[in-house]
Design a protein around this motif. Structure first.
Motif, PDB file in Angstrom:
ATOM      1  N   THR A  34       0.838  -1.203   0.000  1.00  0.00           N
ATOM      2  CA  THR A  34       0.000   0.000   0.000  1.00  0.00           C
ATOM      3  C   THR A  34       0.868   1.246   0.000  1.00  0.00           C
ATOM      4  N   TYR A  35       1.930   1.249   0.829  1.00  0.00           N
ATOM      5  CA  TYR A  35       2.789   2.428   0.856  1.00  0.00           C
ATOM      6  C   TYR A  35       3.488   2.621  -0.485  1.00  0.00           C
ATOM      7  N   SER A  36       3.862   1.541  -1.130  1.00  0.00           N
ATOM      8  CA  SER A  36       4.472   1.634  -2.457  1.00  0.00           C
ATOM      9  C   SER A  36       3.509   2.311  -3.433  1.00  0.00           C
ATOM     10  N   LYS A  37       2.238   1.957  -3.337  1.00  0.00           N
ATOM     11  CA  LYS A  37       1.228   2.595  -4.192  1.00  0.00           C
ATOM     12  C   LYS A  37       1.114   4.081  -3.876  1.00  0.00           C
ATOM     13  N   ILE A  38       1.262   4.437  -2.596  1.00  0.00           N
ATOM     14  CA  ILE A  38       1.222   5.854  -2.212  1.00  0.00           C
ATOM     15  C   ILE A  38       2.357   6.602  -2.905  1.00  0.00           C
ATOM     16  N   GLU A  39       3.570   6.035  -2.843  1.00  0.00           N
ATOM     17  CA  GLU A  39       4.724   6.707  -3.459  1.00  0.00           C
ATOM     18  C   GLU A  39       4.686   6.672  -4.985  1.00  0.00           C
ATOM     19  N   ASN A  40       3.854   5.814  -5.532  1.00  0.00           N
ATOM     20  CA  ASN A  40       3.708   5.773  -6.985  1.00  0.00           C
ATOM     21  C   ASN A  40       2.512   6.597  -7.457  1.00  0.00           C
ATOM     22  N   GLY A  41       1.868   7.288  -6.521  1.00  0.00           N
ATOM     23  CA  GLY A  41       0.759   8.166  -6.874  1.00  0.00           C
ATOM     24  C   GLY A  41      -0.510   7.441  -7.254  1.00  0.00           C
ATOM     25  N   LYS A  42      -0.674   6.220  -6.788  1.00  0.00           N
ATOM     26  CA  LYS A  42      -1.856   5.434  -7.150  1.00  0.00           C
ATOM     27  C   LYS A  42      -2.941   5.467  -6.075  1.00  0.00           C
ATOM     28  N   ILE A  43      -2.626   6.092  -4.938  1.00  0.00           N
ATOM     29  CA  ILE A  43      -3.598   6.176  -3.843  1.00  0.00           C
ATOM     30  C   ILE A  43      -3.707   7.626  -3.411  1.00  0.00           C
ATOM     31  N   LYS A  44      -4.929   8.092  -3.297  1.00  0.00           N
ATOM     32  CA  LYS A  44      -5.181   9.442  -2.795  1.00  0.00           C
ATOM     33  C   LYS A  44      -5.108   9.381  -1.271  1.00  0.00           C
ATOM     34  N   LEU A  45      -4.442  10.365  -0.679  1.00  0.00           N
ATOM     35  CA  LEU A  45      -4.206  10.338   0.764  1.00  0.00           C
ATOM     36  C   LEU A  45      -5.143  11.263   1.520  1.00  0.00           C
ATOM     37  N   SER A  46      -5.576  10.796   2.685  1.00  0.00           N
ATOM     38  CA  SER A  46      -6.369  11.648   3.574  1.00  0.00           C
ATOM     39  C   SER A  46      -5.433  12.590   4.319  1.00  0.00           C
ATOM     40  N   THR A  47      -6.003  13.602   4.895  1.00  0.00           N
ATOM     41  CA  THR A  47      -5.216  14.546   5.699  1.00  0.00           C
ATOM     42  C   THR A  47      -4.556  13.825   6.867  1.00  0.00           C
ATOM     43  N   VAL A  48      -5.291  12.922   7.484  1.00  0.00           N
ATOM     44  CA  VAL A  48      -4.743  12.170   8.624  1.00  0.00           C
ATOM     45  C   VAL A  48      -3.533  11.362   8.186  1.00  0.00           C
ATOM     46  N   ARG A  49      -3.636  10.694   7.053  1.00  0.00           N
ATOM     47  CA  ARG A  49      -2.523   9.877   6.550  1.00  0.00           C
ATOM     48  C   ARG A  49      -1.326  10.770   6.210  1.00  0.00           C
ATOM     49  N   LEU A  50      -1.584  11.921   5.619  1.00  0.00           N
ATOM     50  CA  LEU A  50      -0.497  12.857   5.315  1.00  0.00           C
ATOM     51  C   LEU A  50       0.189  13.321   6.599  1.00  0.00           C
ATOM     52  N   GLN A  51      -0.591  13.586   7.633  1.00  0.00           N
ATOM     53  CA  GLN A  51      -0.022  13.997   8.918  1.00  0.00           C
ATOM     54  C   GLN A  51       0.833  12.874   9.507  1.00  0.00           C
ATOM     55  N   GLN A  52       0.370  11.639   9.384  1.00  0.00           N
ATOM     56  CA  GLN A  52       1.143  10.500   9.896  1.00  0.00           C
ATOM     57  C   GLN A  52       2.486  10.394   9.172  1.00  0.00           C
ATOM     58  N   ILE A  53       2.445  10.513   7.867  1.00  0.00           N
ATOM     59  CA  ILE A  53       3.680  10.404   7.082  1.00  0.00           C
ATOM     60  C   ILE A  53       4.626  11.545   7.430  1.00  0.00           C
ATOM     61  N   ALA A  54       4.100  12.761   7.523  1.00  0.00           N
ATOM     62  CA  ALA A  54       4.935  13.911   7.878  1.00  0.00           C
ATOM     63  C   ALA A  54       5.574  13.691   9.243  1.00  0.00           C
ATOM     64  N   HIS A  55       4.800  13.131  10.178  1.00  0.00           N
ATOM     65  CA  HIS A  55       5.328  12.863  11.525  1.00  0.00           C
ATOM     66  C   HIS A  55       6.480  11.855  11.461  1.00  0.00           C
ATOM     67  N   VAL A  56       6.302  10.783  10.718  1.00  0.00           N
ATOM     68  CA  VAL A  56       7.356   9.769  10.599  1.00  0.00           C
ATOM     69  C   VAL A  56       8.600  10.361   9.934  1.00  0.00           C
ATOM     70  N   LEU A  57       8.383  11.217   8.937  1.00  0.00           N
ATOM     71  CA  LEU A  57       9.507  11.847   8.245  1.00  0.00           C
ATOM     72  C   LEU A  57      10.091  13.017   9.034  1.00  0.00           C
ATOM     73  N   ARG A  58       9.401  13.397  10.103  1.00  0.00           N
ATOM     74  CA  ARG A  58       9.825  14.507  10.963  1.00  0.00           C
ATOM     75  C   ARG A  58       9.954  15.814  10.183  1.00  0.00           C
ATOM     76  N   VAL A  59       8.909  16.093   9.416  1.00  0.00           N
ATOM     77  CA  VAL A  59       8.848  17.347   8.669  1.00  0.00           C
ATOM     78  C   VAL A  59       7.460  17.941   8.844  1.00  0.00           C
ATOM     79  N   PRO A  60       7.338  19.256   8.667  1.00  0.00           N
ATOM     80  CA  PRO A  60       5.999  19.849   8.665  1.00  0.00           C
ATOM     81  C   PRO A  60       5.218  19.320   7.468  1.00  0.00           C
TER      82      PRO A  60
END
Length: 123
Positions: A34-60
């Motif tokens: 699923t994450y691979s699909k996210i990085e390949n632009g095949k899945i639309k992300l929710s705001t919550v999911r974007l916040q989770q990813i930003a948190h893991v990457l430690r970026v705003p």
């Protein structure tokens, strides 16, 4: 920003931090596929999911949408600065702990010596 540009930013940021897709997937609670699909632009992300990813990457979260590479390097520099600060704080706590431990050992040794003196006096 379109989903493909966002996906590219996610990959670039993840790679700049030397993280694997599997790690990000685990941290945000999705399968590696699923994450691979996210990085390949095949899945639309929710705001919550974007916040989770930003948190893991430690970026705003705004960094995920940045179109400028300078922002990535600035955010990376900020991340490095914060991590250095955290390491310094941790090192200070370790020093304080070791100092307290040394004082405890000294107190223990003092008490043991005092007990020996008392034992000798009672004999």
């Amino acid at each position: 920003m379109d989903i493909k540009s966002l996906a590219i930013n996610l990959r670039v940021l993840r790679e700049s931090k030397h993280l694997k897709q599997e790690y990000i997937a685990e941290q945000i609670g999705v399968s590696p596929a699923t994450y691979s699909k996210i990085e390949n632009g095949k899945i639309k992300l929710s705001t919550v999911r974007l916040q989770q990813i930003a948190h893991v990457l430690r970026v705003p979260i705004s960094t995920l949408f940045s179109e400028r590479k300078e922002t990535f390097s600035t955010d990376l520099e900020e991340t490095i600065r914060l991590q250095r600060q955290q390491l310094l704080e941790r090192d200070q706590k370790i020093v304080e702990f070791e100092q307290e431990r040394a004082r405890s050992i000294e107190r223990e040794q003092y008490l043991l010596n005092y007990i020996k003196i008392l034992e000798l006096q009672t004999k």
